[in-house]
Design a protein around this motif. Structure first.
Motif, PDB file in Angstrom:
ATOM      1  N   THR A   1       8.285 210.625   9.102  1.00 17.08           N
ATOM      2  CA  THR A   1       8.107 211.071  10.684  1.00 17.08           C
ATOM      3  C   THR A   1       9.041 212.273  10.834  1.00 17.08           C
ATOM      4  OG1 THR A   1       7.767 209.021  11.525  1.00 17.08           O
ATOM      5  CG2 THR A   1       8.246 210.775  13.083  1.00 17.08           C
ATOM      6  N   LYS A   2       8.027 213.484  10.803  1.00 21.15           N
ATOM      7  CA  LYS A   2       8.806 214.765  11.167  1.00 21.15           C
ATOM      8  C   LYS A   2       8.976 215.038  12.721  1.00 21.15           C
ATOM      9  CE  LYS A   2       8.468 219.822  10.234  1.00 21.15           C
ATOM     10  NZ  LYS A   2       7.608 220.697   9.669  1.00 21.15           N
ATOM     11  N   ILE A   3      10.380 215.308  13.164  1.00 22.87           N
ATOM     12  CA  ILE A   3      10.685 215.264  14.363  1.00 22.87           C
ATOM     13  C   ILE A   3      11.127 216.778  14.759  1.00 22.87           C
ATOM     14  CG2 ILE A   3      12.597 214.738  16.198  1.00 22.87           C
ATOM     15  CD1 ILE A   3      12.928 212.389  14.358  1.00 22.87           C
ATOM     16  N   ILE A   4      10.713 217.489  15.692  1.00 20.78           N
ATOM     17  CA  ILE A   4      10.773 218.689  16.298  1.00 20.78           C
ATOM     18  C   ILE A   4      11.277 218.849  17.512  1.00 20.78           C
ATOM     19  CG2 ILE A   4       9.732 220.821  16.696  1.00 20.78           C
ATOM     20  CD1 ILE A   4       7.596 220.130  14.733  1.00 20.78           C
ATOM     21  N   ILE A   5      12.587 219.360  17.654  1.00 20.13           N
ATOM     22  CA  ILE A   5      13.318 219.344  18.911  1.00 20.13           C
ATOM     23  C   ILE A   5      13.321 220.672  19.662  1.00 20.13           C
ATOM     24  CG2 ILE A   5      15.480 218.802  20.033  1.00 20.13           C
ATOM     25  CD1 ILE A   5      16.277 216.860  17.881  1.00 20.13           C
ATOM     26  N   HIS A   6      12.823 220.638  20.830  1.00 22.74           N
ATOM     27  CA  HIS A   6      12.818 222.029  21.471  1.00 22.74           C
ATOM     28  C   HIS A   6      13.923 221.635  22.744  1.00 22.74           C
ATOM     29  CE1 HIS A   6       9.302 223.494  19.671  1.00 22.74           C
ATOM     30  NE2 HIS A   6       8.858 222.177  19.645  1.00 22.74           N
ATOM     31  N   SER A   7      14.949 222.142  22.402  1.00 26.07           N
ATOM     32  CA  SER A   7      16.233 221.989  23.408  1.00 26.07           C
ATOM     33  C   SER A   7      17.375 222.832  23.380  1.00 26.07           C
ATOM     34  CB  SER A   7      16.724 220.476  23.417  1.00 26.07           C
ATOM     35  OG  SER A   7      17.539 220.140  24.108  1.00 26.07           O
ATOM     36  N   PRO A   8      17.865 223.411  24.340  1.00 26.57           N
ATOM     37  CA  PRO A   8      19.010 224.012  24.094  1.00 26.57           C
ATOM     38  C   PRO A   8      20.289 223.416  23.687  1.00 26.57           C
ATOM     39  CG  PRO A   8      18.301 223.950  26.437  1.00 26.57           C
ATOM     40  CD  PRO A   8      17.542 223.268  25.611  1.00 26.57           C
ATOM     41  N   LEU A   9      20.013 222.167  23.401  1.00 26.02           N
ATOM     42  CA  LEU A   9      21.252 221.190  22.692  1.00 26.02           C
ATOM     43  C   LEU A   9      21.353 221.581  21.310  1.00 26.02           C
ATOM     44  CD1 LEU A   9      20.442 217.688  24.106  1.00 26.02           C
ATOM     45  CD2 LEU A   9      22.536 218.997  24.634  1.00 26.02           C
ATOM     46  N   MET A  10      20.222 222.139  20.541  1.00 31.90           N
ATOM     47  CA  MET A  10      20.088 222.472  19.203  1.00 31.90           C
ATOM     48  C   MET A  10      21.073 223.840  19.190  1.00 31.90           C
ATOM     49  SD  MET A  10      18.597 220.028  17.494  1.00 31.90           S
ATOM     50  CE  MET A  10      19.793 219.220  18.482  1.00 31.90           C
ATOM     51  N   ASP A  11      21.148 224.306  19.999  1.00 32.85           N
ATOM     52  CA  ASP A  11      22.011 225.842  20.219  1.00 32.85           C
ATOM     53  C   ASP A  11      23.518 225.542  20.137  1.00 32.85           C
ATOM     54  OD1 ASP A  11      19.585 227.320  19.732  1.00 32.85           O
ATOM     55  OD2 ASP A  11      19.403 227.676  21.682  1.00 32.85           O
ATOM     56  N   MET A  12      23.948 224.147  20.559  1.00 30.13           N
ATOM     57  CA  MET A  12      25.543 223.721  20.589  1.00 30.13           C
ATOM     58  C   MET A  12      25.894 223.055  19.234  1.00 30.13           C
ATOM     59  SD  MET A  12      25.361 221.523  24.105  1.00 30.13           S
ATOM     60  CE  MET A  12      24.669 221.966  25.435  1.00 30.13           C
ATOM     61  N   THR A  13      27.012 223.480  19.106  1.00 30.09           N
ATOM     62  CA  THR A  13      27.711 222.806  17.874  1.00 30.09           C
ATOM     63  C   THR A  13      27.658 221.365  17.984  1.00 30.09           C
ATOM     64  OG1 THR A  13      29.984 222.571  18.877  1.00 30.09           O
ATOM     65  CG2 THR A  13      29.312 224.625  17.813  1.00 30.09           C
ATOM     66  N   GLU A  14      28.135 220.481  16.890  1.00 30.14           N
ATOM     67  CA  GLU A  14      28.105 219.036  17.193  1.00 30.14           C
ATOM     68  C   GLU A  14      29.002 218.542  18.152  1.00 30.14           C
ATOM     69  OE1 GLU A  14      28.993 215.376  14.039  1.00 30.14           O
ATOM     70  OE2 GLU A  14      28.231 217.157  13.238  1.00 30.14           O
ATOM     71  N   ASP A  15      30.112 219.091  18.102  1.00 25.28           N
ATOM     72  CA  ASP A  15      31.335 218.938  19.211  1.00 25.28           C
ATOM     73  C   ASP A  15      30.842 218.768  20.672  1.00 25.28           C
ATOM     74  OD1 ASP A  15      32.922 217.897  16.943  1.00 25.28           O
ATOM     75  OD2 ASP A  15      33.952 219.652  16.917  1.00 25.28           O
ATOM     76  N   GLU A  16      30.219 220.224  20.646  1.00 25.74           N
ATOM     77  CA  GLU A  16      29.640 220.260  22.150  1.00 25.74           C
ATOM     78  C   GLU A  16      28.375 219.463  22.634  1.00 25.74           C
ATOM     79  OE1 GLU A  16      30.055 225.252  22.362  1.00 25.74           O
ATOM     80  OE2 GLU A  16      28.348 224.258  21.566  1.00 25.74           O
ATOM     81  N   ARG A  17      27.582 218.971  21.634  1.00 24.40           N
ATOM     82  CA  ARG A  17      26.665 217.958  21.773  1.00 24.40           C
ATOM     83  C   ARG A  17      27.171 216.562  22.189  1.00 24.40           C
ATOM     84  NH1 ARG A  17      23.730 220.676  17.807  1.00 24.40           N
ATOM     85  NH2 ARG A  17      24.339 219.025  16.210  1.00 24.40           N
ATOM     86  N   GLU A  18      28.095 216.398  21.237  1.00 24.94           N
ATOM     87  CA  GLU A  18      28.802 214.959  21.624  1.00 24.94           C
ATOM     88  C   GLU A  18      29.412 214.927  22.997  1.00 24.94           C
ATOM     89  OE1 GLU A  18      32.188 212.140  19.678  1.00 24.94           O
ATOM     90  OE2 GLU A  18      31.326 213.723  18.509  1.00 24.94           O
ATOM     91  N   ALA A  19      30.063 216.050  23.459  1.00 18.48           N
ATOM     92  CA  ALA A  19      30.648 216.057  24.614  1.00 18.48           C
ATOM     93  C   ALA A  19      29.647 216.094  25.593  1.00 18.48           C
ATOM     94  CB  ALA A  19      31.541 217.404  24.751  1.00 18.48           C
ATOM     95  N   TRP A  20      28.892 216.837  25.555  1.00 20.56           N
ATOM     96  CA  TRP A  20      27.567 216.830  26.514  1.00 20.56           C
ATOM     97  C   TRP A  20      27.057 215.349  26.878  1.00 20.56           C
ATOM     98  CZ3 TRP A  20      22.378 215.594  26.727  1.00 20.56           C
ATOM     99  CH2 TRP A  20      21.833 216.033  28.071  1.00 20.56           C
TER     100      TRP A  20
END
Length: 51
Positions: free
Chosen positions: A5-24
């Motif tokens: 399965t190919k997953i395509i994500i359209h989200s501003p979350l992808m512009d965040m660092t891994e740490d920023e995403r985890e905090a969010w």
């Protein structure tokens, strides 16, 4: 990709660092974000094994 399965994500979350995403995610889960909770449940349900 997960398996075949190919997953395509359209989200501003992808512009965040891994740490920023985890905090969010932590912040939103603590706030009780209902959409995020539904998504988390759906993902977790996919990993459940049924006999």
């Amino acid at each position: 990709m997960i398996g075949n399965t190919k997953i395509i994500i359209h989200s501003p979350l992808m512009d965040m660092t891994e740490d920023e995403r985890e905090a969010w995610f932590d912040s939103e889960m603590k706030k009780g974000n209902p959409v995020l909770k539904q998504i988390a449940k759906a993902v977790n349900d996919c990993y459940k094994k049924y006999d």
